[in-house]
Design an enzyme around this catalytic site. Sequence first.
Site, PDB file in Angstrom:
ATOM      1  N   GLU A   1       0.816  -1.206   0.000  1.00  0.00           N
ATOM      2  CA  GLU A   1       0.000   0.000   0.000  1.00  0.00           C
ATOM      3  C   GLU A   1       0.856   1.264   0.000  1.00  0.00           C
ATOM      4  OE1 GLU A   1      -2.352  -0.260   3.521  1.00  0.00           O
ATOM      5  OE2 GLU A   1      -2.963  -2.316   3.090  1.00  0.00           O
TER       6      GLU A   1
ATOM      7  N   CYS B   1       3.027   8.198   1.653  1.00  0.00           N
ATOM      8  CA  CYS B   1       3.523   7.227   2.619  1.00  0.00           C
ATOM      9  C   CYS B   1       3.749   5.912   1.875  1.00  0.00           C
ATOM     10  CB  CYS B   1       2.501   7.054   3.737  1.00  0.00           C
ATOM     11  SG  CYS B   1       2.967   5.831   4.968  1.00  0.00           S
TER      12      CYS B   1
ATOM     13  N   CYS C   1       5.317  -7.934   7.354  1.00  0.00           N
ATOM     14  CA  CYS C   1       6.329  -7.483   8.320  1.00  0.00           C
ATOM     15  C   CYS C   1       6.542  -8.576   9.350  1.00  0.00           C
ATOM     16  CB  CYS C   1       5.867  -6.192   9.015  1.00  0.00           C
ATOM     17  SG  CYS C   1       7.096  -5.480  10.137  1.00  0.00           S
TER      18      CYS C   1
ATOM     19  N   CYS D   1       4.239  -6.172  15.902  1.00  0.00           N
ATOM     20  CA  CYS D   1       3.706  -5.191  16.852  1.00  0.00           C
ATOM     21  C   CYS D   1       2.209  -5.437  17.062  1.00  0.00           C
ATOM     22  CB  CYS D   1       3.939  -3.767  16.344  1.00  0.00           C
ATOM     23  SG  CYS D   1       5.685  -3.334  16.213  1.00  0.00           S
TER      24      CYS D   1
ATOM     25  N   CYS E   1      -0.484  -3.399  14.935  1.00  0.00           N
ATOM     26  CA  CYS E   1      -0.252  -3.207  13.502  1.00  0.00           C
ATOM     27  C   CYS E   1      -0.883  -4.323  12.678  1.00  0.00           C
ATOM     28  CB  CYS E   1       1.244  -3.140  13.235  1.00  0.00           C
ATOM     29  SG  CYS E   1       1.646  -2.951  11.479  1.00  0.00           S
TER      30      CYS E   1
ATOM     31  N   HIS F   1       5.981   4.581  21.471  1.00  0.00           N
ATOM     32  CA  HIS F   1       4.711   4.037  21.958  1.00  0.00           C
ATOM     33  C   HIS F   1       4.672   3.700  23.455  1.00  0.00           C
ATOM     34  CE1 HIS F   1       4.083   4.239  17.774  1.00  0.00           C
ATOM     35  NE2 HIS F   1       4.644   3.082  17.472  1.00  0.00           N
TER      36      HIS F   1
ATOM     37  N   CYS G   1      -2.114   1.093   8.224  1.00  0.00           N
ATOM     38  CA  CYS G   1      -1.263   0.282   7.359  1.00  0.00           C
ATOM     39  C   CYS G   1      -1.657  -1.182   7.405  1.00  0.00           C
ATOM     40  CB  CYS G   1       0.204   0.410   7.794  1.00  0.00           C
ATOM     41  SG  CYS G   1       0.902   1.958   7.300  1.00  0.00           S
TER      42      CYS G   1
END
Length: 348
Positions: free
Chosen positions: A93, A106, A113, A117, A120, A214, A331
């Site tokens: 994306e 972006c 990934c 996390c 995410c 975070h 995302c």
Amino acid sequence: MEQKEVLFGKTLDELKVVVKEMGLPGFSAGQIADWLYKKKAGSIEEMSNLSKKARAQLSERFDMGLTPSSKVQTSADGTKKYLFPAHKNLFVEAAYIPEEDRKTLCVSSQVGCKMGCLFCMTGKQGFQSQLTAGEIINQVRSIDESDLLTNVVYMGMGEPMDNIEEVLKSLQILTSDWGFAWSPRRINVSTIGVVPAMRRFIEESEAHLAISMHSPFDEERKKLMPIQQVYTIEQVIETLRDYDFGRQRRISFEYIMFDGINDTAAHVKGISKLLNGLRCRINLIKFHPIPDSPLRGTPHERMVWFSEQLNKKGLVTTIRRSRGEDIYAACGLLSTKTLVKKDEQQDY
């Protein structure tokens, strides 16, 4: 049939090797780079200052390597999310974010990934493959608004420092005189804190750096971000203190706010202690809900309070405006949704 090599995404040095191997004049490398990155040619045939024979040779061995988006969604606020096909029927994306004074894209740096996390959606896909420099820059080149862009942020799918070779190569193409000739000050690269690769990035690029924090607390951050078990946020910040970033290069900290988890007075104190003396800014981010997540976003009023408290501590803090919530802006949401839809269709 043997797959051809791709031209788009090659550096000038790599193009010099190509023309040497093909017996073309040395200056042809600069001409090809010019067509690829400045004149934005759509095909090898358009490279009109190369001889017909040279174009035929190139076409025999290479494809341009430009890939159009397969899906576009437009938000009520003008944000657009582009979906690009990637390896093995997967997707990445890119989000176009227009504002009055800037037009930002972006971009993604990986398919999926591996960092896992908790907050995410991309991490829920797992890691699939690395994007090449050409595939990263293709996102910049192939959106409708390519010529309008003022800024690029590497904050899409994937962890940029986990694909450091191709990310650095893409930055070289974006910022070199023979490439897109952008100022590195128009580019911001994020990381959750992969320290060795982050060092390489700091030393080999002049682009801005954004750190996903975070939480300032060890055990809490481990629950949110497994990377904390390998490279702690304390190690990340100590690494940053080893470098003189100058006045023009910016370090920022991204801080997604979770209701009742990382939005207390103790967190204000912890952040202030951790960042003491480091020239930086903090971006507070509203949490975009993702399916099957126990996390909820901090209410806006509390985000305002949190920002005020950090500013009182001398830390420049802003609340990032949420964009594109009606088009799966978080995302990985759109690509995961598309993958799931594809899988459902294949089941019948």
